[in-house]
Structure formats: structure tokens, C-alpha cells
Design a protein around this motif. Sequence first.
Motif, mmCIF file in Angstrom:
data_model
loop_
_atom_site.group_PDB
_atom_site.id
_atom_site.type_symbol
_atom_site.label_atom_id
_atom_site.label_comp_id
_atom_site.label_asym_id
_atom_site.label_seq_id
_atom_site.Cartn_x
_atom_site.Cartn_y
_atom_site.Cartn_z
ATOM 1 N N LYS A 175 9.013 -37.359 1.231
ATOM 2 C CA LYS A 175 8.607 -36.102 0.574
ATOM 3 C C LYS A 175 9.138 -35.987 -0.849
ATOM 4 C CE LYS A 175 7.875 -33.149 4.558
ATOM 5 N NZ LYS A 175 8.801 -33.679 5.585
ATOM 6 N N CYS A 176 10.172 -36.763 -1.138
ATOM 7 C CA CYS A 176 10.811 -36.700 -2.447
ATOM 8 C C CYS A 176 9.801 -37.058 -3.552
ATOM 9 C CB CYS A 176 11.962 -37.693 -2.442
ATOM 10 S SG CYS A 176 13.137 -37.471 -3.746
ATOM 11 N N ASP A 177 9.876 -36.357 -4.658
ATOM 12 C CA ASP A 177 8.995 -36.618 -5.809
ATOM 13 C C ASP A 177 9.212 -38.055 -6.310
ATOM 14 O OD1 ASP A 177 7.789 -34.699 -8.409
ATOM 15 O OD2 ASP A 177 8.318 -36.799 -8.700
ATOM 16 N N PRO A 178 8.129 -38.821 -6.494
ATOM 17 C CA PRO A 178 8.300 -40.231 -6.901
ATOM 18 C C PRO A 178 9.070 -40.398 -8.208
ATOM 19 C CG PRO A 178 5.990 -39.569 -7.022
ATOM 20 C CD PRO A 178 6.712 -38.486 -6.289
ATOM 21 N N ARG A 179 8.941 -39.427 -9.124
ATOM 22 C CA ARG A 179 9.696 -39.542 -10.379
ATOM 23 C C ARG A 179 11.188 -39.479 -10.101
ATOM 24 N NH1 ARG A 179 6.842 -34.575 -13.227
ATOM 25 N NH2 ARG A 179 7.073 -33.906 -11.093
#
Lengths: 269, 281
Positions: free
Chosen positions: A19-23
Motif C-alpha cells: 500500500k505504501c506510495d512507490p515514491r
Amino acid sequence: MLKDITFGQYYEASSPVHKCDPRVKIILMLCFIVFIFVSQNAFALALSTVAVFFVLLLSRVPMKLFLKNLKAIWFVLFFTAVINLFYSNSGTVLLHFWKIEITTGGIYRSIFMALRIVLLIFISSVLTYTTTPNSLTEAIERLLSPLKYIGLKNAVHTFAMMMTIALRFIPTLIEEAEKIMNAQKARGADLENGSLVERVKALIPILIPLLISSVRRAYELAEAMECRCYNGGEGKTRMKQLRMSTVDLYAIIFIVVFAALVITLNIIF
Amino acid sequence: MDNIIEIKNVSFEYTDEQTVHTAVKNINLNIKRGSFTVILGHNGSGKSTLAKMMNGLNKPTFGDVFVDGINTRDEETEIEVKRRVGMVFQNPDNQLVASIVEEDVAFGPENLGLEPEVIRQRVDKALKAVGMAEFANSTPHRLSGGQKQRIAIAGIIAMEPECLVLDEPTAMLDPKGRREIINTLERLNKEKSITVVLITHYMEEAENADRVLVMNDGEIIEDGKPSEVFQNVKLLKSVGLDVPQTTELLYALKQKGFSVDTSKISIKDTAKEIAKSFFKE
Ligand SMILES: Nc1ncnc2c1ncn2[C@@H]1O[C@H](COP(=O)(O)OP(=O)(O)OP(=O)(O)O)[C@@H](O)[C@H]1O
Ligand SMILES: [Mg+2]
């Protein structure tokens, strides 16, 4: 034989790491790499190990997939361990023959270096296992977007578009290569036997048709893109917006605490 | 304005180093809004060249093409022309840019600079319109040829064009895939009143069209309703085309002295026609 190339390692699961933002994920992975390298003593490295395994478990990706990646580089690992074994002559001598001696210091160093590599592989695998190639591309484009202020706007967009198209066409080209190989085999081409030179030569009748058809594909794709109003990314918007959430906040807190501990341990011991 | 596309005295020349080859010769043609037009013609008759002039991909060597009143020669309005007239090509593999279906369909609207929520709506609508909504998150290379081609059509529809020009979209598909595409096109034409220009080698696909054009050697040699055009069995055969098998059968019966109406095309109508003439005898 070409089918064995698994492409894009994404492993579908529902986990906080997914779920973590790829950036955020890319930046955190870079931080992890830095901290693993600055871990100077056993305590700091032990902490890094715990942190890496914590992330691994959190990602819900089966352990055997990480081990598979390790298997691919076993030679590098082995080589590093052996070289470092002789590199240090501190500590007590355990073994002595001719001019070479193996010391406890050497063994310590050897394990230390090998463990570092294992951790690096594991943490970068987490990124590729939990992020789709597309969001990875988009994240890279976003992270590099400040470059537009130094006149590289087009370069960043072009790079991202190239990656997107490459990702899209790799399976298509693999399929086509297989078709051509089968066609050449049916005509009696022998791709599996013979000396290295012979086998490389046998590849030419496969690569040339593949190259020609790729050029034709590129031409047709360019026309199709033009028909879909593509004009080099000028004024382009995105359907899927990257959004940061609380998961990302926790991830950042985690890495800050981790950083503080690594630095403290490095200073104390 | 009744016509979405107006082609006025248009010729197109391909120039190599020494030779000049005229692929389209002085054509005049109007495409009515909401119509379904099929263009037939053997290999090299200039169909693709003509099609590519309909959205400014090719600029005419002589004459002018107007889309919704806009001349396709104007550089500034190039995007306006392309968003009005969408094009679909033969090979679906070479038209898809992204490795996730919905991201590919979003490519056109994203280039138009629409708001994210608007793009989302259009993508969902377009996928539904071609019956591929359940595949929104699959990757194109796992789909069949017909499904991939429907994604390519969705990618164009998402730009909400007024007209669709399709250059042999069924040429690489199996009969099932072909049926899927033709059904999709007929539905889009009826329900969303999108103008369709379909280039094909398959006569059956012209069955339900409003208008059939036959090209030969860069010229339009036949223009009319399918039932009228297929009457000219001799002419069509002389330019290397086949008529639908049903027409062929009726034509043969008529030559043998049966009184049948050769303008019937669908299998059902043909069967009725033959039955009728038998009972008359
Ligand atoms: N890029 C090109 N350069 C030179 N000549 C071309 C080029 N493209 C097409 N031609 C020629 O122009 C003529 C018309 O070609 P076009 O592709 O429009 O035919 P078509 O009706 O679409 O044929 P097909 O059914 O094979 O698709 C042909 O004689 C062809 O050889
Ligand atoms: Mg053609």
C-alpha cells in the motif's frame, strides 16, 4: 526456454508494504541501502538485519522468492566471502598453511560483508515484489520531475514513456522470438548444440527478422500514438494520481527511528 | 453541417527517389454523420492511403480534406482533427502502449489533458461500450486478438470521437474475433451514433452497412447501398473482389432462369427468396 525469463517480479498481496506510495518506497529503499553500508559494527548490522527482516515479513511475500533472488547471485556472494576471508589478519590464527593464514578477524569480516550483500538483495527485492512495473515507472518520473527546472523536462518524460513501452513490448517480443526460433528449427537450424561460436552464429537468423519486425512495429506504434493525440507529453495529465497515506507516514517514522539507532550504535561501539 | 468528413478533389502521391506513384486519384467523397460506410478493394487499391487522409495522418498531395469543417492541413488544429476522427489499425499489438488495460485506454484522454476524474469516467464508459469492463486490470498480452482489438477501439472511443475509421481491424482475427469486432462497431454506430468507416476484405462485413464503396487503382468505382453494389457481380469480379456467397448463389440461380431477386444478402433473406421462387414454379 525463453518462457523461463519471468518478467516483472510483482507479487500480488495485500500488505502495508504494497500500500505504501512507490515514491516513498524508492526513497526508503535508498535510505536502507545507505544505512546498511554505514553500519560499521556488529551491533549496527544486527539492527539492520532485524529491520530488513521486519520489512520482509510485513510484505507477505513468501521467503522462498527472496531466496530465489539470492541464488541468482550466489557466485558474487561466495567470491566476496572468500576474498574477505584473507583480507584481515587481526584476531587469533585458526589455520596456517604456506603463506596464507585464516584468522577469526577474517571470518568475522567475511560474514559481515556477505551479510551486507544479502541484506541489499533482500531490501531491493521487496521493492520489485511489492510494486507493479507501471507504478515504479511513474514514481521514477515523479521523483525525477524536479529536473525540469534545469531544462530536462522532455528528457524525464521521454525516459518514462520509453520504460512504459519497453514493459509493454517485452512479452510481445519474447513471443515473437519464440515463433521465429521455432520456424528456424523447423528448417533445420540447430540452436542448442555446437561450439559457442556456432551457437552465436545460429542466433543471427533469429535476431535479424526480430529486428526488422521491431522496426515495423515501432513505425506502426508511432502512428497509433499520433492518432491518440500524443504530442510528446505536453500538457498531459494522469488518470491515476499517486497519493500518500498514513501507511507512508508510519514508513517514514520507521526509517527515521532506524536511522537514529544505526548512527547511535555506530558512535557508541 | 451534415458531413463529418468532406474530401474534395483529393489525390495522393508517394514519391520515391525517381518514381512518383499516385495511390489516390482525384477523389470526391463525403461521409455523413452517423452513417456506417464500408470500403472494399483489393490489395494496393489505395484504401489505407485514403483512410489516413481522413484524420490528417496523411496530408493530400492535391485537394483538401475537411473534418467537421476543419482543414486537415492546418498545423494548429491537428489535435482537434485527431480527437474527432479516431483510427484503428490492423495489428492490435502495435497499437497498445501500456501493460495494463485501463491504463492503455486512458492514454488518449491523458494526452488531451483532461481531469483525472473525467478520464476515469471515460475509461470505464469506453470499456463497457466494447464489453471489456471486467478486463480493466488485466495485461493485454494475456488477451485474445479480438479482445486486444476491442481494447484498441476502447482507447479511441475514450477520446469521444465523432467518427471511427478502421483499417482492416479484423484481418488478423479468427472468425469469432471478427464477429466480436463487427458487433461492437454496429452497436457503437446505433447506440452512440458514432460514424463508422470500415475498411475490410470480408464482404460479409458490409452486409448491414448504409453504404459500400469499392476502390480500384486509387479510384472509387462503385458507391451505393450494399444490395445495389453487390448486384454488379461482373464488375466486382473484374477488380478481383468476391461478392458475398449468398449473392453469388442467387446470381447463379438467376442465370439458370429462376426468377429471384439478387439484392438479398443475409442468409435468411436468401433462403426465403429461393423458397418463394420454387413455390412459384
Ligand atoms: N509508404 C509508401 N511508399 C510508396 N508507395 C506506397 C507506400 N504505401 C503504399 N504505397 C503504394 O500505394 C498504393 C496503395 O497502397 P495502400 O496501402 O493505400 O493500399 P491498400 O488498399 O490499403 O492495400 P491493402 O489491402 O494491401 O492494405 C500501393 O500500390 C502501394 O504499393
Ligand atoms: Mg491497407
